[in-house]
Design a protein around this motif. Structure first.
Motif, PDB file in Angstrom:
ATOM      1  N   VAL A 121       0.925  -1.295   0.171  1.00 42.71           N
ATOM      2  CA  VAL A 121      -0.061  -0.196   0.020  1.00 42.71           C
ATOM      3  C   VAL A 121       0.720   1.371  -0.039  1.00 42.71           C
ATOM      4  CG1 VAL A 121      -1.878  -1.129   1.102  1.00 42.71           C
ATOM      5  CG2 VAL A 121      -0.211   0.231   2.591  1.00 42.71           C
ATOM      6  N   THR A 122       0.216   2.251  -0.377  1.00 40.26           N
ATOM      7  CA  THR A 122       0.877   3.618  -0.342  1.00 40.26           C
ATOM      8  C   THR A 122       0.331   4.359   0.858  1.00 40.26           C
ATOM      9  OG1 THR A 122       1.503   3.953  -2.709  1.00 40.26           O
ATOM     10  CG2 THR A 122       1.256   5.989  -1.307  1.00 40.26           C
ATOM     11  N   ALA A 123       1.169   4.555   1.878  1.00 38.18           N
ATOM     12  CA  ALA A 123       0.306   5.254   3.121  1.00 38.18           C
ATOM     13  C   ALA A 123       0.097   6.951   2.867  1.00 38.18           C
ATOM     14  CB  ALA A 123       1.350   5.165   4.215  1.00 38.18           C
ATOM     15  N   LYS A 124      -0.995   7.366   3.089  1.00 36.59           N
ATOM     16  CA  LYS A 124      -1.168   8.915   3.087  1.00 36.59           C
ATOM     17  C   LYS A 124      -1.533   9.476   4.723  1.00 36.59           C
ATOM     18  CE  LYS A 124      -5.191  10.265   1.239  1.00 36.59           C
ATOM     19  NZ  LYS A 124      -6.033  10.659   0.204  1.00 36.59           N
ATOM     20  N   ILE A 125      -0.859  10.660   4.707  1.00 37.05           N
ATOM     21  CA  ILE A 125      -1.322  11.293   5.793  1.00 37.05           C
ATOM     22  C   ILE A 125      -1.386  12.709   5.444  1.00 37.05           C
ATOM     23  CG2 ILE A 125      -0.194  12.338   7.854  1.00 37.05           C
ATOM     24  CD1 ILE A 125       1.809   9.655   7.808  1.00 37.05           C
ATOM     25  N   LYS A 126      -2.769  13.253   5.965  1.00 39.13           N
ATOM     26  CA  LYS A 126      -3.237  14.497   5.343  1.00 39.13           C
ATOM     27  C   LYS A 126      -2.808  15.557   6.621  1.00 39.13           C
ATOM     28  CE  LYS A 126      -7.211  12.563   3.368  1.00 39.13           C
ATOM     29  NZ  LYS A 126      -8.976  12.593   3.447  1.00 39.13           N
ATOM     30  N   VAL A 127      -2.249  16.658   6.230  1.00 39.18           N
ATOM     31  CA  VAL A 127      -1.835  17.776   6.748  1.00 39.18           C
ATOM     32  C   VAL A 127      -2.671  18.922   6.269  1.00 39.18           C
ATOM     33  CG1 VAL A 127       0.140  19.388   7.431  1.00 39.18           C
ATOM     34  CG2 VAL A 127       0.745  16.842   6.602  1.00 39.18           C
ATOM     35  N   ARG A 128      -3.665  19.241   7.102  1.00 33.46           N
ATOM     36  CA  ARG A 128      -4.944  20.121   6.737  1.00 33.46           C
ATOM     37  C   ARG A 128      -5.007  21.108   7.746  1.00 33.46           C
ATOM     38  NH1 ARG A 128      -9.859  16.086   5.387  1.00 33.46           N
ATOM     39  NH2 ARG A 128      -9.299  15.779   7.518  1.00 33.46           N
ATOM     40  N   GLY A 129      -5.081  22.188   7.301  1.00 36.47           N
ATOM     41  CA  GLY A 129      -5.440  23.488   8.112  1.00 36.47           C
ATOM     42  C   GLY A 129      -4.279  24.004   8.802  1.00 36.47           C
ATOM     43  N   VAL A 130      -4.426  24.960   9.950  1.00 37.69           N
ATOM     44  CA  VAL A 130      -3.364  25.281  10.710  1.00 37.69           C
ATOM     45  C   VAL A 130      -2.507  24.569  11.476  1.00 37.69           C
ATOM     46  CG1 VAL A 130      -2.890  27.089  12.479  1.00 37.69           C
ATOM     47  CG2 VAL A 130      -4.881  27.624  10.991  1.00 37.69           C
ATOM     48  N   ILE A 131      -1.359  24.649  11.387  1.00 31.04           N
ATOM     49  CA  ILE A 131      -0.190  23.712  12.065  1.00 31.04           C
ATOM     50  C   ILE A 131       0.025  24.413  13.550  1.00 31.04           C
ATOM     51  CG2 ILE A 131       1.984  22.651  12.012  1.00 31.04           C
ATOM     52  CD1 ILE A 131       1.968  23.130   8.846  1.00 31.04           C
ATOM     53  N   ALA A 132      -0.851  23.477  14.463  1.00 28.19           N
ATOM     54  CA  ALA A 132      -0.805  24.265  15.876  1.00 28.19           C
ATOM     55  C   ALA A 132      -1.058  23.320  16.771  1.00 28.19           C
ATOM     56  CB  ALA A 132      -1.825  25.362  15.959  1.00 28.19           C
ATOM     57  N   ALA A 156       1.538  18.653  15.809  1.00 30.76           N
ATOM     58  CA  ALA A 156       2.651  17.594  15.754  1.00 30.76           C
ATOM     59  C   ALA A 156       2.580  16.568  16.344  1.00 30.76           C
ATOM     60  CB  ALA A 156       4.077  18.367  16.495  1.00 30.76           C
ATOM     61  N   GLU A 157       1.834  16.218  17.349  1.00 31.66           N
ATOM     62  CA  GLU A 157       1.535  15.033  17.987  1.00 31.66           C
ATOM     63  C   GLU A 157       0.649  14.225  17.151  1.00 31.66           C
ATOM     64  OE1 GLU A 157      -0.828  13.303  21.888  1.00 31.66           O
ATOM     65  OE2 GLU A 157      -1.009  15.428  21.489  1.00 31.66           O
ATOM     66  N   ASN A 158      -0.438  14.844  16.706  1.00 38.13           N
ATOM     67  CA  ASN A 158      -1.070  13.929  15.557  1.00 38.13           C
ATOM     68  C   ASN A 158      -0.416  13.401  14.277  1.00 38.13           C
ATOM     69  OD1 ASN A 158      -3.527  13.996  17.049  1.00 38.13           O
ATOM     70  ND2 ASN A 158      -4.068  15.726  16.060  1.00 38.13           N
ATOM     71  N   LEU A 159       0.347  14.148  13.780  1.00 39.41           N
ATOM     72  CA  LEU A 159       1.068  13.903  12.469  1.00 39.41           C
ATOM     73  C   LEU A 159       2.400  12.941  12.816  1.00 39.41           C
ATOM     74  CD1 LEU A 159       1.234  17.622  10.861  1.00 39.41           C
ATOM     75  CD2 LEU A 159      -0.325  15.554  10.323  1.00 39.41           C
ATOM     76  N   GLY A 215       0.112  27.286   6.875  1.00 38.80           N
ATOM     77  CA  GLY A 215       1.313  27.472   7.840  1.00 38.80           C
ATOM     78  C   GLY A 215       0.715  27.285   9.331  1.00 38.80           C
ATOM     79  N   GLY A 216       1.711  27.816  10.264  1.00 37.99           N
ATOM     80  CA  GLY A 216       1.319  27.946  11.604  1.00 37.99           C
ATOM     81  C   GLY A 216       2.331  27.925  12.750  1.00 37.99           C
ATOM     82  N   SER A 217       2.344  27.307  13.721  1.00 34.52           N
ATOM     83  CA  SER A 217       3.629  27.219  14.687  1.00 34.52           C
ATOM     84  C   SER A 217       5.010  26.789  14.116  1.00 34.52           C
ATOM     85  CB  SER A 217       3.256  26.348  15.708  1.00 34.52           C
ATOM     86  OG  SER A 217       4.341  26.104  16.575  1.00 34.52           O
ATOM     87  N   ALA A 263       5.546  23.056  13.391  1.00 34.90           N
ATOM     88  CA  ALA A 263       6.350  22.580  11.966  1.00 34.90           C
ATOM     89  C   ALA A 263       7.489  22.043  12.193  1.00 34.90           C
ATOM     90  CB  ALA A 263       6.063  23.624  10.886  1.00 34.90           C
ATOM     91  N   GLY A 264       8.328  22.315  13.039  1.00 36.23           N
ATOM     92  CA  GLY A 264       9.746  21.921  13.117  1.00 36.23           C
ATOM     93  C   GLY A 264       9.754  20.516  13.582  1.00 36.23           C
ATOM     94  N   HIS A 265       9.016  20.180  14.329  1.00 42.15           N
ATOM     95  CA  HIS A 265       8.866  18.649  15.057  1.00 42.15           C
ATOM     96  C   HIS A 265       8.575  17.693  14.137  1.00 42.15           C
ATOM     97  CE1 HIS A 265       9.504  20.153  19.083  1.00 42.15           C
ATOM     98  NE2 HIS A 265       8.343  20.605  19.386  1.00 42.15           N
ATOM     99  N   VAL A 266       7.662  18.214  13.243  1.00 47.55           N
ATOM    100  CA  VAL A 266       7.312  17.162  12.277  1.00 47.55           C
ATOM    101  C   VAL A 266       8.269  16.971  11.124  1.00 47.55           C
ATOM    102  CG1 VAL A 266       5.478  16.884  10.507  1.00 47.55           C
ATOM    103  CG2 VAL A 266       4.672  17.963  12.710  1.00 47.55           C
TER     104      VAL A 266
END
Length: 311
Positions: free
Chosen positions: A58-69, A76-79, A103-105, A109-112
């Motif tokens: 499978v190809t895994a997909k992770i959505k990064v949607r909305g403000v990163i905060a 960062a915890e969820n991602l 964008g956002g924090s 963003a740096g943690h991810v």
């Protein structure tokens, strides 16, 4: 007398029955609530692998949607948890970060970004592709730059490599209203972000230095991720905070190729079956996040500004 005792006895028995019935309903609702919470915990962190065989790639997909905060869907915890699950899956052949974020924090963003780089080093055979849909700006692009390759649509908006911190000034308004500001601090510059006091040139210079330092951190991370593909020397505006279309971004080295998630899975990875590993917040997570967000909001109000933001 006997009749009075009989009536009293019947009344007491009826009351006892009602209390027992109330307790039963209360216990029922408690168990139902517990069941919902447990189900939410199980479903919240589980990828949709229904219908996928044990040995099916499978190809895994992770959505990064909305403000990163912190406290948001794109925290960062969820991602990071989503990334961990995707890489742990034995049948994952590649990971797609599908980004639609303003964008956002810079911290989040740096943690991810760091986690993507770490997992790439641990799993060199599992490629990570960033796919920008509508918007991959600032912190969204920060995360994208950690991937092996970046894809976007020709009309996507990409870039905005800059840092901002916004506030208001009410000094002249207070003077017109005849309002006096009284602030008591134990440090010379403790209230330098106070919206109700005149700007101090020395403090303004200091704050601009903080923003510049954060901006340079952002630039170094993007350059580490993109390397020689960036055309920064030919395009001095690349780190100015401007934003470009996906088609323009290819020429600037911000994006490698045009395409969406289906295209990447089918043509680049060679595995068209996409499984969404995006962590879904359960009710308790959302409740805790709201509490945390409200505390952060109160601190922000106390400080008088919105904090540093990659937007």
């Amino acid at each position: 007398m006997d009749q009075s005792l009989e009536v009293l006895e019947r009344t007491l028995q009826a009351s006892i029955k009602e209390q027992r019935a109330a307790r039963r309903w209360k216990n029922f609702f408690r168990l139902a609530t517990l069941g919902i919470v447990v189900t939410a915990f199980v479903v919240g962190g589980r990828a949709d692998l229904d219908g996928v065989g044990a040995d099916v790639p499978v190809t895994a997909k992770i959505k990064v949607r909305g403000v990163i905060a912190d406290g948001e869907e794109a925290s960062a915890e969820n991602l990071k948890r989503s990334l961990g699950k995707a890489f742990e899956n034995e049948n994952t052949k590649a990971v797609i970060l599908e980004i639609n974020s303003p964008g956002g924090s810079p911290v989040q963003a740096g943690h991810v970004y760091d986690e993507v780089r770490r997992l790439r080093a641990l799993h060199p055979d599992t490629k990570v592709y960033a796919v920008i849909t509508d918007l991959g700006a600032s912190g969204g692009y920060y995360i994208a730059s950690a991937a092996d390759e970046i894809f976007a649509d020709k009309a996507s908006l990409v870039g905005s490599i800059g840092v901002t911190a916004a506030s208001f000034g009410y000094v002249e308004l207070m003077q017109k209203l005849g309002v006096e500001r009284r602030a008591y601090t134990s440090g010379e510059h403790k209230a330098f972000l106070d919206q109700f006091q005149p700007q101090n040139p020395e403090e303004r210079k200091f704050w601009e230095g903080v923003l510049k330092t954060t901006h340079n951190q952002f630039i170094r991370s993007v350059e580490a991720g993109r390397g020689d593909r960036l055309k920064a020397k030919e395009n001095p505006d690349l780190y100015s905070g401007l934003i470009w279309t996906g088609e323009q971004a290819v020429g600037l080295g911000l994006v490698d190729r045009l395409g969406d998630s289906d295209y990447v899975a089918r043509e680049v990875v060679g595995v068209s079956k996409i499984v969404d590993f995006t962590r879904k917040q359960n009710p308790l997570d959302r409740f805790a996040s709201k509490i945390g967000a409200s505390v952060a909001d109160q601190l922000s109000l106390r400080l008088g500004f919105d904090g540093l933001s990659l937007r």
